[in-house]
Design a protein around this motif. Structure first.
Motif, PDB file in Angstrom:
ATOM      1  N   ARG A   1       0.868  -1.204   0.085  1.00  0.00           N
ATOM      2  CA  ARG A   1      -0.054  -0.027   0.030  1.00  0.00           C
ATOM      3  C   ARG A   1       0.759   1.160   0.025  1.00  0.00           C
TER       4      ARG A   1
ATOM      5  N   TYR B   1     -12.183  -2.367   6.953  1.00  0.00           N
ATOM      6  CA  TYR B   1     -11.012  -2.114   7.637  1.00  0.00           C
ATOM      7  C   TYR B   1     -11.259  -1.602   8.817  1.00  0.00           C
TER       8      TYR B   1
ATOM      9  N   THR C   1     -13.765   1.226   7.891  1.00  0.00           N
ATOM     10  CA  THR C   1     -13.805   1.438   6.294  1.00  0.00           C
ATOM     11  C   THR C   1     -14.307   0.277   5.665  1.00  0.00           C
TER      12      THR C   1
ATOM     13  N   ALA D   1     -14.194  -1.732   2.465  1.00  0.00           N
ATOM     14  CA  ALA D   1     -13.528  -1.759   1.043  1.00  0.00           C
ATOM     15  C   ALA D   1     -13.935  -2.677   0.190  1.00  0.00           C
TER      16      ALA D   1
ATOM     17  N   ALA E   1     -12.265   2.692 -10.388  1.00  0.00           N
ATOM     18  CA  ALA E   1     -11.495   3.930 -10.121  1.00  0.00           C
ATOM     19  C   ALA E   1     -10.587   3.617  -9.025  1.00  0.00           C
ATOM     20  N   SER E   2      -9.745   4.796  -8.420  1.00  0.00           N
ATOM     21  CA  SER E   2      -8.855   4.546  -7.388  1.00  0.00           C
ATOM     22  C   SER E   2      -9.807   4.697  -5.943  1.00  0.00           C
ATOM     23  N   GLY E   3      -9.320   3.800  -5.333  1.00  0.00           N
ATOM     24  CA  GLY E   3     -10.370   3.544  -4.093  1.00  0.00           C
ATOM     25  C   GLY E   3     -11.445   2.594  -4.269  1.00  0.00           C
ATOM     26  N   SER E   4     -11.516   1.728  -5.371  1.00  0.00           N
ATOM     27  CA  SER E   4     -12.720   1.198  -5.665  1.00  0.00           C
ATOM     28  C   SER E   4     -12.512  -0.393  -5.157  1.00  0.00           C
ATOM     29  N   GLY E   5     -11.280  -0.627  -4.472  1.00  0.00           N
ATOM     30  CA  GLY E   5     -11.044  -1.849  -3.631  1.00  0.00           C
ATOM     31  C   GLY E   5     -10.130  -3.102  -4.570  1.00  0.00           C
ATOM     32  N   LYS E   6      -9.600  -2.540  -5.612  1.00  0.00           N
ATOM     33  CA  LYS E   6      -8.845  -3.373  -6.454  1.00  0.00           C
ATOM     34  C   LYS E   6      -7.849  -4.150  -5.561  1.00  0.00           C
ATOM     35  N   THR E   7      -6.916  -3.270  -4.907  1.00  0.00           N
ATOM     36  CA  THR E   7      -5.628  -3.818  -4.180  1.00  0.00           C
ATOM     37  C   THR E   7      -6.158  -4.732  -2.817  1.00  0.00           C
ATOM     38  N   THR E   8      -7.243  -4.222  -2.494  1.00  0.00           N
ATOM     39  CA  THR E   8      -7.815  -5.000  -1.129  1.00  0.00           C
ATOM     40  C   THR E   8      -8.102  -6.383  -1.649  1.00  0.00           C
TER      41      THR E   8
END
Ligand SMILES: Nc1ncnc2c1ncn2[C@@H]1O[C@H](COP(=O)(O)OP(=O)(O)O)[C@@H](O)[C@H]1O
Ligand SMILES: [Mg+2]
Lengths: 419, 235
Positions: free
Chosen positions: A417, B19, B25, B27, B46-53
């Motif tokens: 992150r 989280y 939050t 996610a 979009a950024s913050g849409s939960g892809k990395t999560t």
């Protein structure tokens, strides 16, 4: 690649890569190991030198006849009939305390302590007045076989005139100070008078100077037979003198002998308790120095490793994402601690050895005697090196635990992150 | 979207992630899909849409707050850390936006690192295959270079080889071309596509790049932590 283990390979590679930090850590460990070995060797040397000045001129353990205890009247079987006159003090006979038939005891003693014993002699000691013309001085008389007694105190090496080994009947050897005080030289005759009132005349055969005041200024050495007749004890002796390998073991050995023998046994340590407590305080402060040295080198390693772990935060996180377990990461950094301490300890031991060899070789010339002696009394022992290395390794490993634990807890998610 | 006949390599059922914190939050919520072996899936949003999560959950780096995840038919929700680490090491390959190669090791050693982690001599057995991969991507002359002696595109290609070293079933890539110019991005993506297609490997790739996403088998779009769409592409 030569190194197979993941943890070892990463540990070694990182140390080689961060050369500056690695050398700094090794330097810190080396310095503390050198300091520990140096301090303990020097303190030990100072103590040995000090103790030697006390013990070189005396037996480490002395064995004497038991003192006669005054008897209590009513303990006596015949006390009922005794007439006690008020005002009289029961008196013990005044005579030289002696050991008759002593050869079996000599064998028994040497059989008791074969390991620690370096010298054992029968001794004949008493007090005499030594006189030359109008000068009379009180001195301690010892009857010796020179070749044997020389192992208790070395007079032969310290002769300044005449001879000592092969001393004949009717001859005596005295110290330079006593000779000066009396105004005698080798070949002069002096008279000796014992407390028992026996008088004889002897020729000065040799004069020595040991540097020990009481030996140089107050000792008259004569052959065994002459001493026995002066003291009026026939073939008896007045005690035994022992030298042992480890002077600090003297009291323990004296205690053991006390259990086994019907004699009074004393060690040099009983007579020098004040000096010994001083030495103990000195040992205590050297232990403090060693403790703080170890602790500060441990802290320095910990600080350097925390820095290196912090710098590796991302790599550690990625390794964990790739499947490295917390245990594997822990091992990488404890191995680094171990490697740094091992290299530091090796370097420090080498430096300490060189330093001690060099300092040990330095000489100083005494302004009074003109004799050369070592400037630094250094005693290098395997134990001192073992101590220095052992402490450095323990401190290094302990110091790496906290950084290693921090590394093992890095969370790969935070690293990912972080991008 | 075709109905899978083989058991899926990855299956998510109603997966959600919250989280914790002073203000918790959310996610992800109600994410359900499955992936067949050999599929190349793009995750966009979009950024913050939960892809990395989502990718962290698939990679067993984190555990879901709700729902279940199965890897190769086995429920892997809430494994012990050491067990999750073992599965990551043996079954998965990771590619990140940055290469994260270890600076102290050569390119070849970096690629062999996941094998070496196993500590079972795998790095020796796999070295031949890994060298062939280097040849395949034209990096044989750079085998012994340190990462800082490689260009950005070369570094990322080495990072891709590292993700392939253990011959993993699943490769998870979080914006693997996000740090490259478009020419290098296309090249690196092409490489990933080719190698995994040949070896029938499953790839899940998060990307911002619509053009790259269009070249995959399937695009899953996230919006505010929910699946907005799941579309098959011509490839
Ligand atoms: N460790 C965390 N603690 C709290 N909130 C987080 C954490 N990680 C991500 N989030 C939040 O979860 C949401 C999804 O984040 P992320 O998965 O990184 O999205 P993406 O990769 O699509 O940009 C965002 O609102 C983000 O702020
Ligand atoms: Mg992201």
């Amino acid at each position: 690649m030569a190194i197979r283990s993941f943890a070892l390979a990463v540990a070694v590679r990182q140390l080689a890569h961060n050369r500056g930090q690695t050398l700094l850590s090794i330097g810190v460990v080396a310095m503390s190991v050198t300091l520990i070995i140096f301090t303990s060797s020097l303190i030990r040397g100072v103590q040995v030198r000090l103790v030697n000045t006390i013990t070189d001129s005396i037996p480490h353990v002395r064995i004497m006849p038991l003192e006669r205890q005054p008897e209590v009247l009513w303990d006596r079987a015949d006390a009922g009939d005794a007439v006690v006159r008020v005002g009289t003090v029961p008196k013990l006979e005044q005579r030289v305390r002696k050991i008759e038939g002593w050869q079996p005891w000599l064998e028994r003693i040497s059989a008791l302590q074969p390991h620690d014993l370096t010298a054992l002699t029968a001794s004949i000691e008493g007090t005499v007045v030594i006189a030359r013309e109008s000068k009379r001085l009180s001195a301690r008389l010892v009857g010796v076989v020179p070749e044997v007694y020389n192992r208790i105190i070395d007079l032969q090496q310290n002769l300044v005139a005449g001879r000592y080994f092969g001393l004949n009947g009717g001859e005596a050897v005295i110290g330079l100070k006593l000779a000066t005080d009396l105004g005698v030289r080798v070949g002069n005759r002096v008279s000796l008078r014992s407390e028992e009132g026996i008088t004889t005349s002897v020729t000065i055969a040799g004069i020595y100077e040991t540097g020990f005041g009481s030996v140089d200024g107050g000792l008259v050495v004569v052959p065994v037979r002459d001493a026995q007749s002066l003291l009026g004890i026939g073939n008896a002796i007045t005690g035994f003198g022992l030298k042992v390998r480890d002077v600090f073991a003297a009291e323990r050995i004296a205690g053991e002998l006390r259990q086994q023998l019907p004699f009074k046994v004393e060690s040099w340590m009983q007579d020098n308790e004040r000096t010994l407590s001083g030495l103990r305080a000195q040992s205590g402060s050297s232990q403090m120095i060693i403790f703080f040295t170890t602790a500060s080198s441990g802290l320095a390693i910990a600080a350097l490793m925390v820095m290196s772990v912090t710098g590796k935060y991302r790599e550690i996180g990625i390794l964990k994402a790739m499947g490295a377990t917390a245990g594997q990461i822990l091992r990488v950094f404890t191995l680094q601690g171990a490697i740094l301490s091992l290299l530091g300890a090796a370097l420090g031991s080498g430096a300490a050895f060189a330093l001690l060899r060099w300092l040990g070789g330095l000489q100083t010339i005494s302004p009074t005697t003109g004799r050369a002696s070592e400037l630094f009394p250094i005693v290098m022992t395997f134990g001192n090196f073992f101590l220095g290395n052992g402490l450095a390794l323990a401190a290094g490993l302990a110091a790496s635990l906290y950084p290693a634990w921090r590394a093992s807890r890095v969370n790969p998610i935070e690293v990912i992150r972080g991008q | 979207m075709s109905v899978p006949t083989d058991p899926p390599i990855l299956a998510l059922e109603n997966v959600g992630k919250v989280y914790p914190g002073a203000v918790p939050t959310r996610a992800l919520e109600g994410v359900t899909f499955s992936v067949r072996a050999g599929e190349f899936v793009a995750i966009v949003g979009a950024s913050g849409s939960g892809k990395t999560t989502l990718l962290n959950l698939l990679g067993l780096l984190d555990s879901p707050s709700e729902g279940r995840i199965a890897l190769d038919g086995r429920d892997v929700t809430g494994l012990w850390p050491a067990e999750a680490a073992r599965l990551r090491r043996d079954r998965m390959g990771f590619i990140f936006q940055f290469h994260y190669l270890l600076p102290e090791f050569s390119a070849l050693e970096n690629v062999l690192m996941p094998c070496r982690l196993a500590g079972d001599g795998r790095d020796l057995r796999e070295e031949g295959r890994v060298r062939a991969l280097f040849a395949r991507v034209g990096l044989t002359p750079k085998l012994d270079r340190r990462p800082d002696q490689l260009s950005g595109g070369e570094q990322q290609r080495v990072a891709i080889l590292r993700a392939l070293a253990n011959d993993p079933r699943v490769i998870l890539a979080d914006e693997p071309t996000g740090n490259l110019d478009s020419r290098n991005a296309a090249e690196v993506f092409g490489l990933l596509r080719e190698i995994t297609r040949e070896a029938q490997r499953t790839v899940i790739m998060v990307t911002h790049d619509r053009d790259l996403a269009a070249k995959t088998d399937r695009v899953i779009t996230l919006r505010d932590g929910r699946m907005e769409s799941d579309t098959a592409v011509g490839g």
